[in-house]
Design an enzyme around this catalytic site. Structure first.
Site, short mmCIF file in Angstrom:
data_model
loop_
_atom_site.label_atom_id
_atom_site.label_comp_id
_atom_site.label_asym_id
_atom_site.label_seq_id
_atom_site.Cartn_x
_atom_site.Cartn_y
_atom_site.Cartn_z
CB SER A 143 -1.60 -4.56 -4.58
OG SER A 143 -1.40 -3.39 -5.33
CE1 TYR A 157 -6.62 -4.24 -5.73
CE2 TYR A 157 -4.89 -2.58 -5.85
CZ TYR A 157 -5.31 -3.89 -6.00
OH TYR A 157 -4.42 -4.86 -6.39
#
Length: 183
Positions: A143, A157
């Site tokens: 990501s 995250y």
């Protein structure tokens, strides 16, 4: 010999698209799901209806025993693994750094870091040429959060995806000479 792929988090989104495309390209596909069996079964059915081989396997990516069972199921159902796509991941709730609990941090790291690490370990045991395997490929889905940091939303995250980037770089260097490409 048919190519065999595991796609973690294969019941929706990117994982479902990867699983369907792999099926179209001739792979036997085992896709994992955590919560929605109907969606996973639909993806597997799409692959089999198009003439491929697929199965949906409930897997808790934070649980080693569940990951071991996934790989044992693939061994029994399809034979030698040749590809792994580590796609499963969770964000946890959004929030500023001072609102994130230890429980959330632990769960996100377990699913997004420990799970892929264990999956790579098990894939390596099956694919590495020095272990009798025929080599293969591993893809870890990262990501942009790992580069941007997730400030004000989900630093927890972003940290997990940064760790996944490090795992990818390290595994690529370690496994290249053992017949496994890692991206």
């Amino acid at each position: 010999m048919q190519q065999v792929m595991i796609v973690t988090g294969g019941s929706q989104g990117i994982g479902a698209a990867v699983a369907r495309l792999a099926g179209q390209r001739g792979y036997a596909v085992a896709l994992t799901y955590r919560g929605n069996r109907d969606m996973a079964d639909r993806v597997a059915a799409d692959i089999t209806e198009a003439g491929g081989r697929a199965l949906a396997v409930h897997t808790e990516m934070a649980d080693e025993a569940s990951i071991l069972e996934l790989f044992a199921t693939v061994d029994r159902s399809f034979g030698k693994l040749t590809a792994l796509v580590n796609n499963a991941g969770i964000t946890g709730p959004t929030g500023k750094i001072d609102t994130i609990s230890t429980k959330v941090i632990d769960e996100v790291l377990a699913v997004n870091v420990r799970g892929p690490f264990l999956a790579i370990r098990e894939a390596t045991a099956r694919m590495a040429t020095d272990r009798g395997g025929q080599g293969g490929a591993i893809v870890n889905v990262g990501s942009r959060a790992s580069e941007l940091g997730g400030a004000g939303e989900w630093i927890h995250y972003a940290v997990s995806k940064g760790a996944l980037d490090t795992l990818t770089f390290g595994a690529a260097k370690e496994l290249a000479t053992r017949g496994i490409r890692v991206n």
